[in-house]
Design a protein around this motif. Structure first.
Motif, mmCIF file in Angstrom:
data_model
loop_
_atom_site.group_PDB
_atom_site.id
_atom_site.type_symbol
_atom_site.label_atom_id
_atom_site.label_comp_id
_atom_site.label_asym_id
_atom_site.label_seq_id
_atom_site.Cartn_x
_atom_site.Cartn_y
_atom_site.Cartn_z
ATOM 1 N N PHE A 6 -72.440 -29.328 -40.023
ATOM 2 C CA PHE A 6 -71.487 -29.664 -41.044
ATOM 3 C C PHE A 6 -71.626 -28.498 -42.321
ATOM 4 O O PHE A 6 -70.687 -27.911 -42.847
ATOM 5 C CB PHE A 6 -71.323 -30.656 -41.399
ATOM 6 N N SER A 7 -72.995 -28.201 -42.670
ATOM 7 C CA SER A 7 -73.119 -27.352 -43.558
ATOM 8 C C SER A 7 -72.686 -25.964 -43.411
ATOM 9 O O SER A 7 -72.252 -25.417 -44.183
ATOM 10 C CB SER A 7 -74.826 -27.371 -44.074
ATOM 11 N N SER A 50 -58.958 -26.152 -44.172
ATOM 12 C CA SER A 50 -59.969 -26.899 -44.650
ATOM 13 C C SER A 50 -60.719 -27.605 -43.499
ATOM 14 O O SER A 50 -59.966 -28.530 -43.055
ATOM 15 C CB SER A 50 -59.686 -27.680 -45.976
ATOM 16 N N PRO A 51 -61.961 -27.570 -43.686
ATOM 17 C CA PRO A 51 -62.746 -28.614 -42.451
ATOM 18 C C PRO A 51 -62.558 -29.974 -43.028
ATOM 19 O O PRO A 51 -62.521 -30.657 -41.969
ATOM 20 C CB PRO A 51 -64.103 -28.167 -42.691
ATOM 21 N N SER A 52 -62.189 -30.363 -43.764
ATOM 22 C CA SER A 52 -61.957 -31.704 -44.472
ATOM 23 C C SER A 52 -60.810 -32.293 -43.687
ATOM 24 O O SER A 52 -60.563 -33.572 -43.748
ATOM 25 C CB SER A 52 -62.176 -31.960 -45.815
ATOM 26 N N THR A 57 -64.776 -31.788 -37.687
ATOM 27 C CA THR A 57 -65.313 -30.775 -38.851
ATOM 28 C C THR A 57 -65.467 -31.778 -40.207
ATOM 29 O O THR A 57 -65.930 -31.087 -41.271
ATOM 30 C CB THR A 57 -64.791 -29.596 -39.312
ATOM 31 N N ASN A 58 -65.055 -32.908 -40.248
ATOM 32 C CA ASN A 58 -65.267 -33.904 -41.469
ATOM 33 C C ASN A 58 -66.171 -34.880 -41.062
ATOM 34 O O ASN A 58 -65.903 -35.885 -40.519
ATOM 35 C CB ASN A 58 -64.022 -34.344 -41.779
ATOM 36 N N PRO A 59 -67.555 -34.651 -41.511
ATOM 37 C CA PRO A 59 -68.576 -35.666 -41.176
ATOM 38 C C PRO A 59 -68.211 -37.187 -41.775
ATOM 39 O O PRO A 59 -68.661 -38.201 -41.139
ATOM 40 C CB PRO A 59 -69.823 -35.081 -41.840
ATOM 41 N N GLU A 60 -67.805 -37.251 -42.756
ATOM 42 C CA GLU A 60 -67.339 -38.519 -43.386
ATOM 43 C C GLU A 60 -66.261 -39.313 -42.310
ATOM 44 O O GLU A 60 -66.493 -40.470 -42.213
ATOM 45 C CB GLU A 60 -66.973 -38.539 -44.875
ATOM 46 N N LEU A 61 -65.339 -38.582 -42.315
ATOM 47 C CA LEU A 61 -64.158 -39.333 -41.358
ATOM 48 C C LEU A 61 -64.830 -39.559 -39.800
ATOM 49 O O LEU A 61 -64.669 -40.581 -39.431
ATOM 50 C CB LEU A 61 -63.146 -38.278 -41.180
ATOM 51 N N LEU A 62 -65.613 -38.472 -39.521
ATOM 52 C CA LEU A 62 -66.408 -38.782 -38.146
ATOM 53 C C LEU A 62 -67.290 -40.209 -38.238
ATOM 54 O O LEU A 62 -67.182 -40.576 -37.198
ATOM 55 C CB LEU A 62 -67.142 -37.614 -37.675
#
Length: 76
Positions: A6-7, A50-52, A57-62
């Motif tokens: 993700f980074s 945007s990845p978000s 590609t959104n770690p928080e949503l995942l």
């Protein structure tokens, strides 16, 4: 971001955004109104990709999707 995957995606997006923004600034358009429109559309495009904005590609949503067993996606 703790996860290297993700980074890397985030860093690539930021680099791409900066490059595309600078590229558009240096296009010899000649018309100030057209230049502003071009800048606006490039900004809109960059915000759209945007990845978000994407689950993969959104770690928080995942993480929330995994935690709630997908119920967050059903709720919207």
């Amino acid at each position: 971001l703790e996860n290297p995957w993700f980074s890397a995606i985030s860093q690539f997006y930021l680099l791409y955004s900066e490059h595309l923004t600078r590229l558009v600034e240096h296009i010899p358009v000649g018309d100030a109104k057209l230049a502003k429109r071009l800048t606006f559309f490039v900004r809109q495009f960059l915000e759209a990709i945007s990845p978000s904005n994407f689950l993969n590609t959104n770690p928080e949503l995942l993480a929330e999707t995994i935690r709630s067993h997908g119920m967050n996606l059903l709720r919207g």
